[in-house]
Motif scaffolding. Sequence first.
Motif, mmCIF file in Angstrom:
data_model
loop_
_atom_site.group_PDB
_atom_site.id
_atom_site.type_symbol
_atom_site.label_atom_id
_atom_site.label_comp_id
_atom_site.label_asym_id
_atom_site.label_seq_id
_atom_site.Cartn_x
_atom_site.Cartn_y
_atom_site.Cartn_z
ATOM 1 N N SER A 107 0.833 -1.203 0.000
ATOM 2 C CA SER A 107 0.000 0.000 0.000
ATOM 3 C C SER A 107 0.866 1.251 0.000
ATOM 4 C CB SER A 107 -0.911 0.013 1.230
ATOM 5 O OG SER A 107 -0.155 0.282 2.397
ATOM 6 N N LEU A 108 0.281 2.349 -0.470
ATOM 7 C CA LEU A 108 1.005 3.609 -0.489
ATOM 8 C C LEU A 108 1.362 4.035 0.926
ATOM 9 C CD1 LEU A 108 2.145 5.958 -2.090
ATOM 10 C CD2 LEU A 108 -0.140 6.999 -2.071
ATOM 11 N N GLY A 109 0.471 3.745 1.879
ATOM 12 C CA GLY A 109 0.762 4.097 3.269
ATOM 13 C C GLY A 109 2.022 3.422 3.783
ATOM 14 N N LYS A 110 2.211 2.160 3.426
ATOM 15 C CA LYS A 110 3.417 1.441 3.868
ATOM 16 C C LYS A 110 4.660 1.973 3.168
ATOM 17 C CE LYS A 110 1.486 -2.916 5.552
ATOM 18 N NZ LYS A 110 0.163 -2.329 5.808
ATOM 19 N N LEU A 111 4.524 2.369 1.904
ATOM 20 C CA LEU A 111 5.661 2.969 1.199
ATOM 21 C C LEU A 111 6.051 4.299 1.846
ATOM 22 C CD1 LEU A 111 4.670 2.241 -2.516
ATOM 23 C CD2 LEU A 111 6.416 1.075 -1.158
ATOM 24 N N VAL A 112 5.042 5.082 2.226
ATOM 25 C CA VAL A 112 5.318 6.355 2.915
ATOM 26 C C VAL A 112 5.962 6.071 4.269
ATOM 27 C CG1 VAL A 112 4.257 8.391 3.961
ATOM 28 C CG2 VAL A 112 3.493 7.604 1.715
ATOM 29 N N VAL A 147 -0.229 9.382 4.503
ATOM 30 C CA VAL A 147 0.624 9.982 5.534
ATOM 31 C C VAL A 147 0.090 9.619 6.916
ATOM 32 C CG1 VAL A 147 1.335 12.163 6.602
ATOM 33 C CG2 VAL A 147 1.490 11.869 4.119
ATOM 34 N N ARG A 148 -1.230 9.704 7.093
ATOM 35 C CA ARG A 148 -1.824 9.343 8.377
ATOM 36 C C ARG A 148 -1.608 7.864 8.685
ATOM 37 N NH1 ARG A 148 -7.451 12.656 7.264
ATOM 38 N NH2 ARG A 148 -6.625 14.745 7.739
ATOM 39 N N GLU A 149 -1.761 7.003 7.661
ATOM 40 C CA GLU A 149 -1.527 5.569 7.843
ATOM 41 C C GLU A 149 -0.074 5.318 8.248
ATOM 42 O OE1 GLU A 149 -1.205 1.508 5.155
ATOM 43 O OE2 GLU A 149 -2.503 3.132 4.437
ATOM 44 N N ALA A 150 0.845 6.004 7.597
ATOM 45 C CA ALA A 150 2.270 5.826 7.889
ATOM 46 C C ALA A 150 2.589 6.248 9.321
ATOM 47 C CB ALA A 150 3.106 6.642 6.903
ATOM 48 N N LEU A 151 2.038 7.373 9.743
ATOM 49 C CA LEU A 151 2.304 7.868 11.094
ATOM 50 C C LEU A 151 1.724 6.939 12.154
ATOM 51 C CD1 LEU A 151 1.778 11.715 10.598
ATOM 52 C CD2 LEU A 151 3.941 10.480 10.836
ATOM 53 N N ARG A 152 0.545 6.356 11.874
ATOM 54 C CA ARG A 152 -0.030 5.391 12.814
ATOM 55 C C ARG A 152 0.870 4.171 12.958
ATOM 56 N NH1 ARG A 152 -5.036 6.753 10.319
ATOM 57 N NH2 ARG A 152 -4.878 4.924 8.971
#
Length: 232
Positions: free
Chosen positions: A20-25, A60-65
Motif C-alpha cells: 500500500s502507499l501508506g506502507k511505502l510512505v 501519511v496518516r496511515e504511515a504515522l499510525r
Amino acid sequence: MDWLSSPVGQESFEEIKNTSLGKLVRDRLLSQILAGEFEPGQPLRESELVERLKVSRVPVREALRELESSGMVVSRKHSGVYVRELTDAEVADLYQFRSLLDSHAGRAASRLPADRRQGLVQALEPCTEAMDAAIREANPQAYYRENLRFHWLFIEYAGNREIAKTYREVIQKLHLARLKNLSSEPHREQSNAEHKQIVKALRESCSAAQAEDCARLLADHVINAHDRLSAM
C-alpha cells in the motif's frame, strides 16, 4: 545498513507491487528518521509531509499510525506527532533486551556446522578491521555502521526470522539516540577489542561450553556498551 529500514528477507516483485502507499510512505519516513533528517523531538506535521512526499493525507496518516505502533514516533493530544525521544530508562531496558538477543545469536552461531561457523568468522573479521580503520580516521559514523553490521551478521547466521524482526525494531529505537550518544574514541577502542574477543571465541567454538563463552561475551559486550554510554 539497508537491513535497518528494510523488511527482513527479500520481497518479491508481486509483494512490492501490492504494498500500500501508506506502507511505502512509512518506509520512506522511517529511512529519513534513521538517516537523521528528522531528529528526536522534531514534529512531523501532516501538511508538510504531504508537500514533501507529494502524496495525499490518507497514506501519511496511515504511515504515522504505523510508526507510532512500532515506537518510532509519539502522538501528543492537541499537539501533533513527534519523532520519539528515548528516556534513559527506556534506553537501559532496550540494551538489556538487546543483550538477550545477541546472546542467543552468539550461542546459535557457535553451534553451526564448522564450515558455516568459519564463514561467519570470515565475514566478521573485515568488520573489526574496518572499525580499527574508523578509529584511526576519527570517523565515529563509519565505526557505528560497521558495529551494526558486526552484530547483524550474528543475527543473520542465527537464522530465526522472528528474532531478526524483533532485533531490527530494537536497533531502530536505539538509533533514535545515536547522534547524541556516539561514543568517545577510547570507548570505541575498548568496544572493538571486545569484538575481537567474540570473533576469537566463535572461531574456537567446538563444544557446548565454548558456545556459551561466545554467548556470554556478546551479552557482556552489549551491557558494557550501555555502561560506557551512561558514563559519558
